[in-house]
Each structure stands twice: as C-alpha cells, then as structure tokens.
Design a protein around this motif. Structure first.
Motif, PDB file in Angstrom:
ATOM      1  N   LEU A 117       0.798  -1.227   0.000  1.00  0.00           N
ATOM      2  CA  LEU A 117       0.000   0.000   0.000  1.00  0.00           C
ATOM      3  C   LEU A 117       0.827   1.271   0.000  1.00  0.00           C
ATOM      4  O   LEU A 117       0.294   2.356  -0.252  1.00  0.00           O
ATOM      5  N   ASP A 294     -11.481   0.949   6.456  1.00  0.00           N
ATOM      6  CA  ASP A 294     -10.655   0.361   5.396  1.00  0.00           C
ATOM      7  C   ASP A 294      -9.184   0.649   5.652  1.00  0.00           C
ATOM      8  O   ASP A 294      -8.706   1.768   5.452  1.00  0.00           O
ATOM      9  N   MET A 297      -6.167   1.151   2.092  1.00  0.00           N
ATOM     10  CA  MET A 297      -6.175   2.268   1.153  1.00  0.00           C
ATOM     11  C   MET A 297      -4.738   2.745   0.939  1.00  0.00           C
ATOM     12  O   MET A 297      -3.990   2.957   1.896  1.00  0.00           O
ATOM     13  N   ALA A 298      -4.353   2.933  -0.294  1.00  0.00           N
ATOM     14  CA  ALA A 298      -2.966   3.271  -0.610  1.00  0.00           C
ATOM     15  C   ALA A 298      -2.549   4.587   0.028  1.00  0.00           C
ATOM     16  O   ALA A 298      -3.257   5.599  -0.077  1.00  0.00           O
ATOM     17  N   ARG A 300      -2.566   6.042   2.786  1.00  0.00           N
ATOM     18  CA  ARG A 300      -3.295   6.767   3.816  1.00  0.00           C
ATOM     19  C   ARG A 300      -2.626   6.606   5.178  1.00  0.00           C
ATOM     20  O   ARG A 300      -1.968   5.603   5.471  1.00  0.00           O
ATOM     21  N   SER A 303      -3.495   3.462   7.093  1.00  0.00           N
ATOM     22  CA  SER A 303      -3.364   2.199   6.346  1.00  0.00           C
ATOM     23  C   SER A 303      -2.168   1.380   6.800  1.00  0.00           C
ATOM     24  O   SER A 303      -1.154   1.922   7.247  1.00  0.00           O
ATOM     25  N   ARG A 315     -11.056  -3.938   3.635  1.00  0.00           N
ATOM     26  CA  ARG A 315     -12.213  -3.038   3.714  1.00  0.00           C
ATOM     27  C   ARG A 315     -13.326  -3.753   4.466  1.00  0.00           C
ATOM     28  O   ARG A 315     -13.784  -4.818   4.050  1.00  0.00           O
ATOM     29  N   ASN A 360      -8.842   3.563   8.714  1.00  0.00           N
ATOM     30  CA  ASN A 360      -9.447   4.711   8.021  1.00  0.00           C
ATOM     31  C   ASN A 360     -10.956   4.497   8.032  1.00  0.00           C
ATOM     32  O   ASN A 360     -11.458   3.576   7.387  1.00  0.00           O
ATOM     33  N   LEU A 442     -11.803  12.599   2.304  1.00  0.00           N
ATOM     34  CA  LEU A 442     -11.012  12.087   3.417  1.00  0.00           C
ATOM     35  C   LEU A 442     -10.163  13.217   4.000  1.00  0.00           C
ATOM     36  O   LEU A 442      -9.870  14.196   3.314  1.00  0.00           O
TER      37      LEU A 442
END
Length: 476
Positions: A117, A294, A297-298, A300, A303, A315, A360, A442
């Motif tokens: 990610l 989730d 998520m790339a 973040r 993450s 997720r 997230n 976000l």
C-alpha cells in the motif's frame, strides 16, 4: 524477498530457528497461541517558531513484545534489548503470566501474505535534513505573507520509518516497512479590536517528501491556517439549542470516528459495554448511512499492509444502509466471538498489547448535491471542521467542539460563529440523517486516536451530511 533479506535478519542476525525457539519458550507453560512482535523505528522531528528552527530531534527506538493467549487471559512481556537472552526472558515471563493448557508450536515458519500500500522508494526519513527544514521555512513564509493580521506562526515536520516483524505459533511470519510523514502549520492572527484567534492545518500519510513538494503543501497548509484564523476573527458567539446541523466533508468525519467507530470495536462488544452490543442485523442508523473501515487504502495515514498481529488489512463494511453488519476484530476477539479477523489488531508500540482499533473510517457518499443540502435548511448550523471531543462508549453520548462553523439562514451560509459544541448520542444522531452528499472527502492525514493509553495514526472521512436534530451548545 526471503526472510534472510529482511531488515531484522540483516540488522540483528535473527533466524527462523531463533524465532521458533522463543515461541516454544512462550508456550512452554501452555496456552493457545503465542506471537513475537519486533519493532525498529527511526524518527525525526523539526519545529519552527518565530521563523527560527527551535528544535530538532532524531532518535531510534527498538524492542520486542512477546504475547501468549490462553482462553481470555493474555500474558505479555517486552524488552528494549534484542539480545537472545533478553528475548528469552521476555518469552518466559509471558509464559508464566498466561499459563494454561498446553499447545504446540507449528514446526516451520511461512511468510504470510501482505499488501503493498505504500511503495515509497525514498521515505522522508532518508532524505536530507536540509530538505525537510526547507518545507517548514516555506510554510512560515507563506503564512506571514498571507495577511498582515498574522503575528505568530508555528510549523513542524515529523517523519519516521518503522520496521516490524511478527512471528506466530501458527506458523505465520510477516515483516513490513512502514514510512510516515506529517507537516503541521498553526497561526495566530489579531483583529482590529485586539481579539486573537488561531488557525491550523496539516497533513501527510505513508508518503515521501515529494508528496509535500509536488503539491506545494507548505503553502496550501499555511494559507488554509490563515484563512481559518481570519474567519474566526469575524465570528460571533454561536447560538444554543436544538437545531439542524450540517457536517462539512472531510475532517468532520472525526465525529463519526469517535461517536460511532469506537462503539464498533469488538472488545467493547465482547464485554457488552457498547451502545452497539448484540445489535448486528438491526437498524442502527438512517438507511442513507453506510460506514466503512478500510485499512487497505494506498498511502493513507491509517493504512497498513498488515495489522500489528500480522493479519492483512481489508475493507470492512460496519453499517450498511443503516443496518449494523459487524465489528472490528483483533485475533482475540475474533476467536472468542467466532468471527473472522478483520485486520484491526493494533498497538502503539512493542510495549503494548494489541487490541481492536480503527484504521481509516468513513461514511460512503450519497446522492445529494451539497448545495441542495444547504438550501434545504431554513435555520441551522454548518460545521466545517472540529477540534476536540469525547464519547462515552457505553451510552454513545458525545460532546464535540466545532472550530469553524456558520449559521444557515433561509438556505444560505451567513455569519461565521465560534464556540459551537455538538452534544448528542452516536446511534441516535445517525437516525436523524436525512441527506448525504455526493462529495465524500477524506482528511488530509492528521488523525491520532487514543484508547486505553495507546495512540495510533488513523484516517477519517465523510461527505456533507444533514442531521435534522441535534443539540448545539453555545454562548448566545
């Protein structure tokens, strides 16, 4: 990449045989499961005040935590010394705490699955100190030149690179390299009447330095902080009473995180102390509300390729069209409640036991135009961003302070107001959601979540949301 090429194998000469021996010692007095959590963090922090770099720190922390599960009992011990003798002592200590029916360590360790990610070729922690200093100097200059009312600017940049290794008695072996970086800008502005107000903006994530330079984030964050301060200088006291509340997109998702998200963590529900306990399958919110956590998520902030127990993140739909679908689990709660692990076992450091935590957390976008939401409100308050807040998990009652808000009068945003406090109940507030915008956003990447003395990075998000009835505390 094979284990022999991993960070801990190269840096500390760890071998699979060492890990198996320590796991065996951890289960030497019995238990259902054991794991080893190794951590190595290189961190840097820079802060600026009065246009001068006032502090700069660099450091390294490292250690290992050994956990043994036996039924509902947990034995945990840790060491900041990675010599074999100290690790063995920690394993024996954890074994003594959680002694139970005997278990067997699976022979052989296999690399577990993990995501990819945050492919950051050069983390901020591996760039020159001068390049990082330049970021906060740019933020300072941009804030001071934005408006003559600004008389104080503070900026900071913090980054780290964390290496983890998790070996478990079920045979799984996972390692990960986790970058993190964050830029913050805060300002003070003085009005003609002498009143002083502040503004703040920041952001980051599992990103490199190019994330901040390519988007001119020092300047963007500085100008946004100044804008917030100037709006506050013009704000009147917020009115008090029950009214319609519209939440703006993005950071106001912190209300969702606190008022709803914590109540969906499985440890609270296993102990039946949450307002959401024993309510799976029930309608707990408006049919317009779908809430997701989730961790996959790339890039973040919240993450992770794997959580702090080695489980790949994913997720998780928690509330779907208002119906409660599930909780956030770590390994212990998933076993005791007979549910699948969700990749939400998190810990602050090797000194802490993992527990169910958010990653997230956000509400999915709806179909309403944000402008139409505002136009639908004859009288109410619009909350653009929030400061602090607190929630009682058992009752779901919450209190949140809005740092930027406006009156809604006859379907239009009018005067800015200050001192607005939202008072309500998480599950109850979601039932009063009557419109959800199509503008999911976000946050910029500043979230820190505290629970039982542990802090972890998280992300939040929300579209524009109309709540027909909520109590607003104010001074007018």
């Amino acid at each position: 990449m094979s284990f022999s090429d991993s960070f801990f194998a190269r840096r500390f000469n760890l071998t699979p045989r060492d890990l198996e021996r320590w796991l065996g010692e951890a289960l030497s007095r019995g238990g259902d499961f054991a794991d080893l959590y190794f951590e190595y963090i290189e961190s840097t922090s820079l802060s600026l005040d009065e246009s001068i770099i006032k502090s700069a720190t660099q450091g390294v922390t490292l250690g290992v935590g050994v956990r043994v599960l036996s039924g509902e009992r947990t034995g945990y011990a840790y060491s900041g010394d990675l010599t074999p003798e100290r690790i063995l002592k920690a394993a024996r200590t954890a074994a003594c705490i959680a002694a139970g029916p005997a278990s067997i360590v699976r022979s052989g360790l296999d690399e577990g699955e993990k995501l990819d990610l945050y492919s950051v070729p050069v983390p901020a922690a591996e760039t020159s100190l001068a390049d990082r200093v330049a970021l906060i100097l740019r933020a300072d200059e941009a804030a001071r030149s934005a408006d003559a009312k600004v008389f104080q600017v503070q900026a900071s940049f913090a980054d780290n690179i964390k290496h983890i290794l998790i070996a478990s008695s079920d045979g799984s072996l996972v390692w990960d390299r986790q970058p993190m970086a964050r830029l913050n800008v805060s300002v003070l502005a003085k009005g003609e009447d002498g009143r002083v107000e502040n503004g703040y903006q920041g952001g980051g994530g599992r990103v490199g330095l190019d994330h901040f330079t390519s988007q001119n984030l020092p300047e963007k964050f500085a100008k946004e902080a100044v804008r917030q301060a100037l709006v506050s200088l013009e704000a009147a006291e917020a009115p008090a009473g029950e009214t319609t509340v519209v939440l703006g997109p993005g950071w106001p998702g912190i209300l969702l995180h606190e008022a709803v998200g914590h109540g969906l963590e499985a440890d609270f529900n296993r102990k039946k102390v949450s307002a959401f306990s024993d309510r799976i399958g029930q309608q707990v919110a408006s049919p317009l509300c779908t809430v997701v956590d989730d961790g996959a998520m790339a890039s973040r902030r919240g993450s992770l390729n794997v959580d702090d127990e080695g489980t790949p993140t994913r997720r998780n739909v928690l509330i779907e069209n208002g119906v409660l679908r599930g909780y956030l689990h770590d390994r212990l709660s998933s076993k005791l409640l007979g549910s699948a692990a969700t990749g939400n076992g998190r810990r602050e450091s090797y000194q802490h036991i993992p527990m169910p935590r958010m990653t997230n957390t956000y509400m999915l976008a709806g179909e309403s135009d944000p402008d139409e939401i505002i136009k639908s409100v004859p009288k109410g308050i619009y909350c653009a961003t929030f400061g602090g807040g607190q929630v009682d998990i058992t009752s779901g009652n919450f209190v949140f302070s809005a740092t930027e808000s406006y009156l809604i009068e006859n379907g239009r945003l009018t005067r800015p107001v200050r001192g607005a406090t939202l008072i309500g109940n998480g599950p109850e507030a979601l039932k009063w959601v009557s419109m959800v915008g199509n503008d999911l956003k976000l946050d910029e990447g500043v979230g820190i979540c505290g629970k039982e003395g542990q802090s972890v990075p998280v992300g939040v998000g929300i579209p524009t949301v109309k709540i027909d009835k909520m109590t607003v505390g104010g001074n007018a």
